[in-house]
Design a protein around this motif. Structure first.
Motif, mmCIF file in Angstrom:
data_model
loop_
_atom_site.group_PDB
_atom_site.id
_atom_site.type_symbol
_atom_site.label_atom_id
_atom_site.label_comp_id
_atom_site.label_asym_id
_atom_site.label_seq_id
_atom_site.Cartn_x
_atom_site.Cartn_y
_atom_site.Cartn_z
ATOM 1 N N UNK A 32 0.834 -1.200 0.000
ATOM 2 C CA UNK A 32 0.000 0.000 0.000
ATOM 3 C C UNK A 32 0.875 1.259 0.000
ATOM 4 N N UNK A 33 1.935 1.239 0.795
ATOM 5 C CA UNK A 33 2.862 2.376 0.838
ATOM 6 C C UNK A 33 3.540 2.574 -0.517
ATOM 7 N N UNK A 34 3.913 1.488 -1.155
ATOM 8 C CA UNK A 34 4.535 1.582 -2.481
ATOM 9 C C UNK A 34 3.562 2.191 -3.486
ATOM 10 N N UNK A 35 2.311 1.777 -3.440
ATOM 11 C CA UNK A 35 1.314 2.337 -4.352
ATOM 12 C C UNK A 35 1.083 3.820 -4.076
ATOM 13 N N UNK A 36 1.055 4.195 -2.821
ATOM 14 C CA UNK A 36 0.890 5.614 -2.482
ATOM 15 C C UNK A 36 2.067 6.431 -3.000
ATOM 16 N N UNK A 37 3.255 5.888 -2.874
ATOM 17 C CA UNK A 37 4.454 6.551 -3.384
ATOM 18 C C UNK A 37 4.349 6.745 -4.893
ATOM 19 N N UNK A 38 3.870 5.707 -5.591
ATOM 20 C CA UNK A 38 3.707 5.808 -7.043
ATOM 21 C C UNK A 38 2.700 6.905 -7.395
ATOM 22 N N UNK A 39 1.621 6.988 -6.661
ATOM 23 C CA UNK A 39 0.606 8.025 -6.912
ATOM 24 C C UNK A 39 1.182 9.415 -6.694
ATOM 25 N N UNK A 40 1.967 9.561 -5.630
ATOM 26 C CA UNK A 40 2.602 10.857 -5.377
ATOM 27 C C UNK A 40 3.580 11.207 -6.484
ATOM 28 N N UNK B 75 0.589 6.348 -17.717
ATOM 29 C CA UNK B 75 -0.088 5.080 -18.025
ATOM 30 C C UNK B 75 0.906 3.914 -18.030
ATOM 31 N N UNK B 76 2.106 4.160 -18.564
ATOM 32 C CA UNK B 76 3.140 3.123 -18.534
ATOM 33 C C UNK B 76 3.469 2.740 -17.091
ATOM 34 N N UNK B 77 3.572 3.731 -16.238
ATOM 35 C CA UNK B 77 3.842 3.473 -14.831
ATOM 36 C C UNK B 77 2.709 2.655 -14.205
ATOM 37 N N UNK B 78 1.491 3.017 -14.501
ATOM 38 C CA UNK B 78 0.344 2.297 -13.961
ATOM 39 C C UNK B 78 0.307 0.862 -14.475
ATOM 40 N N UNK B 79 0.650 0.688 -15.744
ATOM 41 C CA UNK B 79 0.673 -0.657 -16.333
ATOM 42 C C UNK B 79 1.748 -1.515 -15.663
ATOM 43 N N UNK B 80 2.876 -0.917 -15.370
ATOM 44 C CA UNK B 80 3.952 -1.625 -14.692
ATOM 45 C C UNK B 80 3.503 -2.077 -13.307
ATOM 46 N N UNK B 81 2.677 -1.280 -12.674
ATOM 47 C CA UNK B 81 2.221 -1.590 -11.315
ATOM 48 C C UNK B 81 0.972 -2.477 -11.288
#
Length: 141
Positions: free
Chosen positions: A59-67, A91-97
């Motif tokens: 969850x922390x990693x996903x929050x970091x990605x959003x920031x 979008x590329x970042x989101x696809x990677x995640x």
């Protein structure tokens, strides 16, 4: 991180997929051995904390990605780069995640399944003491 989540979940085996509430008669109950029930009870009640820690880390990693995405969108507005470039990169970042996001959903379902399984297995253990031989009954006599 997605691999770590998968490894954490793999230690639970069929405990995550088996519906212990479908044990509807003595034969099904007695197919379990007491050690098997006890082991699954311990897994269902003691180990979910490690899954919760993994869940919090992802969850922390996903929050970091959003920031990071918000920062990147903000930063790109200051220059001459096109909005479509920024959108494509985000979008590329989101696809990677995405695999991690899917694992997060699986992790949440698994924690819920374990919580329900613990109480059900506890009841099965109590019934097993009264109705079954301690070694269980072979499924193919």
């Amino acid at each position: 991180m997605s691999t770590m989540v998968e490894q954490e979940l793999s230690q639970y085996g069929e405990l995550l997929t088996r519906d212990y509430s479908d044990v509807s008669n003595r034969d099904l109950l007695c197919e379990f051995s007491m050690p098997e029930l006890e082991e699954n009870y311990v897994l269902a009640t003691d180990d979910p904390e490690s899954l919760r820690v993994t869940q919090e880390n992802t969850r922390e990693l996903q929050e970091c990605r959003k920031e990071w995405e918000a920062y990147y969108r903000n930063r790109s507005q200051r220059g001459d780069t096109s909005d479509s470039l920024t959108d494509n990169l985000v979008r590329d970042s989101q696809e990677t995640m995405r695999p991690l996001t899917e694992r997060m959903q699986e992790l949440s379902r698994s924690i819920s399944n374990l919580e329900r399984a613990g109480a059900t297995i506890e009841n099965l253990i109590l019934l097993h003491y009264d109705w079954c031989p301690s070694a269980g009954v072979p499924t193919n006599p």
